[in-house]
Design an enzyme around this catalytic site. Structure first.
Site, mmCIF file in Angstrom:
data_model
loop_
_atom_site.group_PDB
_atom_site.id
_atom_site.type_symbol
_atom_site.label_atom_id
_atom_site.label_comp_id
_atom_site.label_asym_id
_atom_site.label_seq_id
_atom_site.Cartn_x
_atom_site.Cartn_y
_atom_site.Cartn_z
ATOM 1 N N SER A 37 -4.525 -3.439 -11.003
ATOM 2 C CA SER A 37 -4.976 -4.803 -11.229
ATOM 3 C C SER A 37 -6.300 -4.801 -11.989
ATOM 4 O O SER A 37 -6.371 -4.268 -13.094
ATOM 5 C CB SER A 37 -5.074 -5.532 -9.880
ATOM 6 O OG SER A 37 -5.101 -6.931 -10.060
ATOM 7 N N ASP A 52 1.638 -7.551 -10.065
ATOM 8 C CA ASP A 52 0.403 -6.833 -9.759
ATOM 9 C C ASP A 52 0.623 -5.572 -8.926
ATOM 10 O O ASP A 52 1.330 -5.594 -7.921
ATOM 11 C CB ASP A 52 -0.504 -7.801 -8.980
ATOM 12 C CG ASP A 52 -1.953 -7.404 -8.973
ATOM 13 O OD1 ASP A 52 -2.256 -6.303 -8.489
ATOM 14 O OD2 ASP A 52 -2.783 -8.202 -9.439
#
Length: 281
Positions: free
Chosen positions: A43, A187
């Site tokens: 991320s 993510d």
């Protein structure tokens, strides 16, 4: 001695804070940390990882967080960690295993109303000084939204660096899942906030975790467990999370672009005071 640098998630504030922390460590004589044999990014950490291998100096990367005219164009996202955690808890009702949890989050992400995928990708393009994979070992973690399986992208994956980072940064319910070779990805934090276990085999590991202690999702490999396994295998592991001033700078909404300057400055101040036994220039 193989060294790994593991960079975890934390929004745009996390990107700024990690960058500032690394700049502060360099100020304290630990600039070689960014030359680790392996960098693993999840991320926000995937953005910083790609920036670190772009050819720009830490000072240049720090300026891109603190000087408004150099900052990447971001899209404001109004979300706070508490409300996000509540939404995810509702999504996960009935999901008990790691794969089931990831699939549930993936379904939620696929059904959410977000900005168009191409607009979000343009943001990531503007963040990255280079769009080419480096010669150095770099791993970017994402999760297949439908199967729930993790995917670790690297230079051998046949996937563009921009797409890999965009996928790793696709916060469920906030940003659109990313299409790569007909699959949709979300993510990498859906698997674990840091994914530190992917550093297995390294003798020294530095984990920088902007959200240390905050578990937004039930993790397949919690950081404490991953660290214990790495140490059991003989690795020297250091974990760094935000100090009190950095937490205040990151704030309740780490996706707010206005946090970048304060978070970077707080991270740099924290980094200057850290005592880490490796990384000397």
């Amino acid at each position: 001695m193989a060294e790994a640098l593991v960079l975890g998630g934390g929004g745009v504030a996390g990107i700024a804070w990690i960058t500032g922390l690394l700049a502060g460590l360099a100020d304290a004589g630990r600039s070689r940390i960014t030359e680790a044999d392996l960098i693993i990014g999840t991320s926000a950490g995937s953005t910083v990882a790609a920036q670190l291998v772009s050819g720009l100096s830490l000072e240049e990367l720090y300026a891109r967080q603190t000087e408004p005219e150099l900052q990447a164009a971001e899209i404001m996202a109004g979300v706070d960690l508490v409300s996000f955690g509540t939404r995810i808890a509702d999504v996960l009702k009935g999901a008990t295993t790691g794969p089931a949890i990831r699939r549930a989050v993936g379904r939620f992400a696929l059904g959410a109303e977000t900005v168009p995928e191409h607009e979000r990708r343009a943001v990531i393009e503007s963040r990255l000084p280079s769009h080419e994979w480096p010669a150095r070992a770099l791993k970017i973690v994402a999760v297949d939204a439908e199967s729930g399986e993790p995917r670790v992208f690297d230079s051998a994956s046949g996937v563009s660096l921009v797409d890999a980072v965009t996928a790793s940064c696709a916060v469920p319910g906030v940003w659109p899942p990313v299409t790569i070779d007909g699959r949709r990805y979300v993510d990498g934090g859906v698997r674990a906030g840091e994914n530190a276990d992917y550093a297995a085999g390294s003798s020294r590991v530095l984990v920088i975790a902007p959200l240390e202690g905050v578990e937004l999702l039930p993790s397949e490999k919690p950081l404490a467990e991953a660290v214990e396994e790495l140490r059991a295998a003989g690795a020297e592991v250091v974990v760094v999370g935000p100090d009190e001033a950095s937490l205040a700078a990151i704030g309740a909404n780490p996706l707010d672009p206005s946090t970048r300057g304060p978070a970077a400055e707080a991270g740099r101040a924290q980094g200057r005071g850290l005592k880490i036994a490796w990384g000397e220039a």
